[in-house]
Design an enzyme around this catalytic site. Structure first.
Site, PDB file in Angstrom:
ATOM      1  N   ARG A 179       8.513   0.575  -7.333  1.00  0.00           N
ATOM      2  CA  ARG A 179       7.438   0.866  -8.319  1.00  0.00           C
ATOM      3  C   ARG A 179       6.198   1.545  -8.011  1.00  0.00           C
ATOM      4  O   ARG A 179       5.654   1.472  -8.294  1.00  0.00           O
ATOM      5  CB  ARG A 179       8.265  -0.291  -9.389  1.00  0.00           C
ATOM      6  CG  ARG A 179       9.204  -0.363 -10.197  1.00  0.00           C
ATOM      7  CD  ARG A 179       8.966  -1.718 -10.514  1.00  0.00           C
ATOM      8  NE  ARG A 179      10.410  -2.132 -11.267  1.00  0.00           N
ATOM      9  CZ  ARG A 179      10.637  -2.856 -10.636  1.00  0.00           C
ATOM     10  NH1 ARG A 179      10.430  -3.737  -9.614  1.00  0.00           N
ATOM     11  NH2 ARG A 179      11.911  -2.832 -11.216  1.00  0.00           N
ATOM     12  N   ILE A 180       5.312   0.270  -7.462  1.00  0.00           N
ATOM     13  CA  ILE A 180       4.261   0.134  -7.039  1.00  0.00           C
ATOM     14  C   ILE A 180       4.101   1.643  -5.812  1.00  0.00           C
ATOM     15  O   ILE A 180       3.094   2.466  -6.533  1.00  0.00           O
ATOM     16  CB  ILE A 180       3.491  -1.129  -6.140  1.00  0.00           C
ATOM     17  CG1 ILE A 180       3.939  -2.320  -7.259  1.00  0.00           C
ATOM     18  CG2 ILE A 180       2.294  -0.681  -5.673  1.00  0.00           C
ATOM     19  CD1 ILE A 180       4.031  -4.010  -6.786  1.00  0.00           C
ATOM     20  N   ARG A 214      13.733   2.053   2.202  1.00  0.00           N
ATOM     21  CA  ARG A 214      15.255   1.474   2.966  1.00  0.00           C
ATOM     22  C   ARG A 214      16.652   3.271   1.903  1.00  0.00           C
ATOM     23  O   ARG A 214      17.067   3.908   2.874  1.00  0.00           O
ATOM     24  CB  ARG A 214      15.851   0.391   1.996  1.00  0.00           C
ATOM     25  CG  ARG A 214      15.671  -0.759   3.241  1.00  0.00           C
ATOM     26  CD  ARG A 214      15.812  -1.694   2.078  1.00  0.00           C
ATOM     27  NE  ARG A 214      15.092  -1.679   0.506  1.00  0.00           N
ATOM     28  CZ  ARG A 214      15.295  -2.506  -0.197  1.00  0.00           C
ATOM     29  NH1 ARG A 214      15.950  -3.959   0.805  1.00  0.00           N
ATOM     30  NH2 ARG A 214      14.259  -2.577  -1.261  1.00  0.00           N
ATOM     31  N   ARG A 263       2.862  -7.782   1.133  1.00  0.00           N
ATOM     32  CA  ARG A 263       2.442  -9.431   1.545  1.00  0.00           C
ATOM     33  C   ARG A 263       1.127  -9.515   2.783  1.00  0.00           C
ATOM     34  O   ARG A 263       1.888  -8.310   3.772  1.00  0.00           O
ATOM     35  CB  ARG A 263       3.477 -10.065   1.443  1.00  0.00           C
ATOM     36  CG  ARG A 263       4.280 -10.740   0.079  1.00  0.00           C
ATOM     37  CD  ARG A 263       3.243 -11.625  -0.371  1.00  0.00           C
ATOM     38  NE  ARG A 263       3.850 -12.492  -1.083  1.00  0.00           N
ATOM     39  CZ  ARG A 263       3.266 -11.768  -2.812  1.00  0.00           C
ATOM     40  NH1 ARG A 263       2.459 -10.284  -3.087  1.00  0.00           N
ATOM     41  NH2 ARG A 263       3.532 -11.758  -4.044  1.00  0.00           N
ATOM     42  N   GLU A 290      -2.848 -17.356   2.558  1.00  0.00           N
ATOM     43  CA  GLU A 290      -3.821 -17.355   2.288  1.00  0.00           C
ATOM     44  C   GLU A 290      -3.787 -19.077   2.300  1.00  0.00           C
ATOM     45  O   GLU A 290      -3.058 -19.817   1.531  1.00  0.00           O
ATOM     46  CB  GLU A 290      -3.360 -16.684   0.833  1.00  0.00           C
ATOM     47  CG  GLU A 290      -3.267 -14.767   1.171  1.00  0.00           C
ATOM     48  CD  GLU A 290      -1.936 -14.181   0.182  1.00  0.00           C
ATOM     49  OE1 GLU A 290      -2.375 -15.310  -0.530  1.00  0.00           O
ATOM     50  OE2 GLU A 290      -2.495 -13.427   0.479  1.00  0.00           O
ATOM     51  N   HIS A 316      -6.662 -11.706  -3.172  1.00  0.00           N
ATOM     52  CA  HIS A 316      -5.440 -10.874  -3.301  1.00  0.00           C
ATOM     53  C   HIS A 316      -5.821 -10.872  -5.027  1.00  0.00           C
ATOM     54  O   HIS A 316      -4.932 -11.420  -5.680  1.00  0.00           O
ATOM     55  CB  HIS A 316      -4.229 -12.373  -3.086  1.00  0.00           C
ATOM     56  CG  HIS A 316      -2.930 -11.887  -3.827  1.00  0.00           C
ATOM     57  ND1 HIS A 316      -2.089 -13.407  -2.863  1.00  0.00           N
ATOM     58  CD2 HIS A 316      -1.854 -11.577  -4.440  1.00  0.00           C
ATOM     59  CE1 HIS A 316      -0.319 -12.431  -3.868  1.00  0.00           C
ATOM     60  NE2 HIS A 316      -1.364 -11.347  -4.110  1.00  0.00           N
ATOM     61  N   GLY A 344      -4.549  -7.942  -6.690  1.00  0.00           N
ATOM     62  CA  GLY A 344      -3.986  -6.673  -6.840  1.00  0.00           C
ATOM     63  C   GLY A 344      -3.895  -6.651  -8.480  1.00  0.00           C
ATOM     64  O   GLY A 344      -3.285  -5.342  -9.152  1.00  0.00           O
TER      65      GLY A 344
END
Ligand code: 8YV
Length: 321
Positions: free
Chosen positions: A158-159, A180, A240, A269, A287, A289
């Site tokens: 989605r992103i 994939r 990540r 983190e 972080h 996002g």
């Protein structure tokens, strides 16, 4: 009958906490600091459902604790690499996540990092705030043109797809992707080109990581793969931290083997590999996002709805296991 006990490991947006408090005995983490391992074990022993986040590492040993009471983990976030899902599944612990609602906010940050690192925005701001700006000059702080450049997206979920739309429609970029599975719709709609990882790394002006973190993607970007990137190319990571070997990235950046990086996530983190903080050609965000008010509220309500479904015996709308 006593209400089910739900522990939130961090503070959630007020409206989401209020919604949970209407249905459950809600325990908030008033200090809003990440909970220690011991505190998390204790929380799992004393609640029926845990509202968790990316700052909670919930490993096999913690989940297998014979004194655990929690039967459900409502994760506030789409990524669930901090939870041992296969053990949760074996033990019948239900886990939910928050897909979809943070797609646009996260794609915005990925696009922003591309622009920031290409146009040297961090450097410029540091110069200005440090009173080192001597005024406009025809040759100072010259960056890289984003419009029309080639963007390589690793992970077309989605992103990744939301980023591809921004890049093509907003900036006239050409998109290559590795995933994939292929997406014929995106190929038709955006002219996106499906390529091997090696081809993508060798051709892209900007490489964006948008894949999940799992055993296959850990250190996907290592020294060898970084060496396939062009010296003029930039790496952006909003996925990540452990998808990138941070030490290898810092070494490649310091040696000028790639042109720069824009990072929102890190291997350990909140620690950041020290050398990265010294490099001018790296944009570092903490972080952020999904960090808009609307998105964090949507995430909280989604997690709350999954917790409610669990206790009401309904199928979890966003079941991970
Ligand atoms: C979240 C994220 O804010 O949803 C995710 O996977 O990376 C972030 O946008 C964070 O994970 C909260 O748990």
């Amino acid at each position: 009958m006593p209400l089910p006990r739900v522990i939130l490991t961090r503070r959630w947006p007020a409206a989401c906490e209020a919604a949970l408090a209407q249905k459950f005995e809600l325990v908030r983490n008033e200090r809003d600091m990440p909970m220690s391992r011991e505190a998390l074990v204790e929380a799992l022993r004393s609640c029926d459902a845990l509202g968790a986040t990316v700052t909670d590492s919930l490993d096999a040993q913690m989940l297998s604790d014979p004194d655990r009471r929690a039967g459900m983990i409502g994760n506030f976030g789409v990524g669930f690499n901090h939870i041992d899902i296969s053990v949760a599944e074996q033990l019948g612990i239900r886990v939910s996540n928050t897909p979809g609602v943070l797609t646009e906010a996260t794609a915005d940050i990925a696009m922003m990092l591309i622009l920031m690192v290409a146009r040297r925005a961090g450097e410029g701001e540091r110069m200005l705030r440090g009173d080192r700006w001597a005024g406009w000059s025809p040759t100072s702080l010259l960056g890289t043109q984003v419009s029309g450049a080639r963007l390589g997206i690793i992970g077309m979920g989605r992103i990744g797809a939301a980023l591809a739309h921004r890049a093509v429609h907003g900036f006239g970029m050409r998109v290559s992707y590795h995933n994939r599975s292929r997406s014929p719709e995106l190929e038709a709609e955006l002219g996106a080109e499906f390529v091997s990882l090696e081809t993508l790394l060798g051709a892209a002006d900007f490489v964006s990581l948008n894949c999940p973190s799992n055993a296959e993607t850990r250190h996907l970007i290592n020294a060898q793969r970084l060496s396939l990137m062009r010296p003029e190319a930039f790496l952006v990571n909003t996925a990540r931290g452990d998808v990138v070997d941070e030490a290898a990235l810092a070494a490649a950046l310091a040696a000028g083997r790639i042109a720069g990086a824009g990072l929102d996530v890190y291997e350990e983190e909140p620690l950041v590999y020290p050398l990265l903080k010294q490099l001018e050609n790296v944009v570092l965000l903490p972080h952020q996002g999904s960090g808009t008010q609307a998105t964090r509220e949507a995430m909280g309500f989604m997690a709350a709805e999954n917790i409610a479904a669990y206790f009401e015996g309904r199928p979890l709308p966003n079941s991970v296991c």
